[in-house]
Design a protein around this motif. Sequence first.
Motif, PDB file in Angstrom:
ATOM      1  N   GLU A  12       0.849  -1.197   0.000  1.00 18.41           N
ATOM      2  CA  GLU A  12       0.000   0.000   0.000  1.00 18.41           C
ATOM      3  C   GLU A  12       0.887   1.250   0.000  1.00 18.41           C
ATOM      4  OE1 GLU A  12      -3.261  -0.257  -0.330  1.00 18.41           O
ATOM      5  OE2 GLU A  12      -3.259  -2.434  -0.080  1.00 18.41           O
ATOM      6  N   VAL A  16      -0.572   6.949   2.187  1.00 16.30           N
ATOM      7  CA  VAL A  16      -1.940   6.588   2.592  1.00 16.30           C
ATOM      8  C   VAL A  16      -1.920   5.955   3.978  1.00 16.30           C
ATOM      9  CG1 VAL A  16      -3.905   5.079   2.065  1.00 16.30           C
ATOM     10  CG2 VAL A  16      -2.785   6.367   0.230  1.00 16.30           C
ATOM     11  N   ARG A  19      -1.327   8.565   6.615  1.00 12.48           N
ATOM     12  CA  ARG A  19      -2.559   9.325   6.891  1.00 12.48           C
ATOM     13  C   ARG A  19      -3.494   8.514   7.777  1.00 12.48           C
ATOM     14  NH1 ARG A  19      -4.957  10.343   1.546  1.00 12.48           N
ATOM     15  NH2 ARG A  19      -6.781  10.899   2.777  1.00 12.48           N
ATOM     16  N   GLU A  43     -12.215   6.013   3.735  1.00 13.68           N
ATOM     17  CA  GLU A  43     -11.402   5.802   2.530  1.00 13.68           C
ATOM     18  C   GLU A  43      -9.999   5.279   2.840  1.00 13.68           C
ATOM     19  OE1 GLU A  43     -10.783  10.163   3.651  1.00 13.68           O
ATOM     20  OE2 GLU A  43     -12.455   8.760   3.644  1.00 13.68           O
ATOM     21  N   LEU A  44      -9.596   5.322   4.117  1.00 14.78           N
ATOM     22  CA  LEU A  44      -8.264   4.848   4.509  1.00 14.78           C
ATOM     23  C   LEU A  44      -8.299   3.488   5.204  1.00 14.78           C
ATOM     24  CD1 LEU A  44      -6.848   8.211   5.915  1.00 14.78           C
ATOM     25  CD2 LEU A  44      -6.546   7.245   3.621  1.00 14.78           C
TER      26      LEU A  44
END
Length: 96
Positions: A12, A16, A19, A43-44
């Motif tokens: 990944e 991302v 975050r 979304e994470l």
Amino acid sequence: MTARDDDLVAGEPRRVLRRALAHLSTQRRDDGSLELLGEVPPELVDPLVRAMQRVADELVADDERRGEVPRSGGRLHADAFVALLLRVTDTPPDQA
């Protein structure tokens, strides 16, 4: 695509995962253990879960390769989380 764009950790994008992890914190309990707190934005969540599962799979495979009883349950999840956190916070190779 730049080196930063393809900087992957456990499959990944590092940015991302950083975050996602930034939304988590720990709190020490009276018994000395740590409680993980936070709310990761929707979304994470999937990238974080996929990365943690990949790391957990690697830990189990390593245990089996060494002839040890594979980790499972809470120990596996805690070890995978710490291993992922360490990988995410390592300096990327292009910045070392």
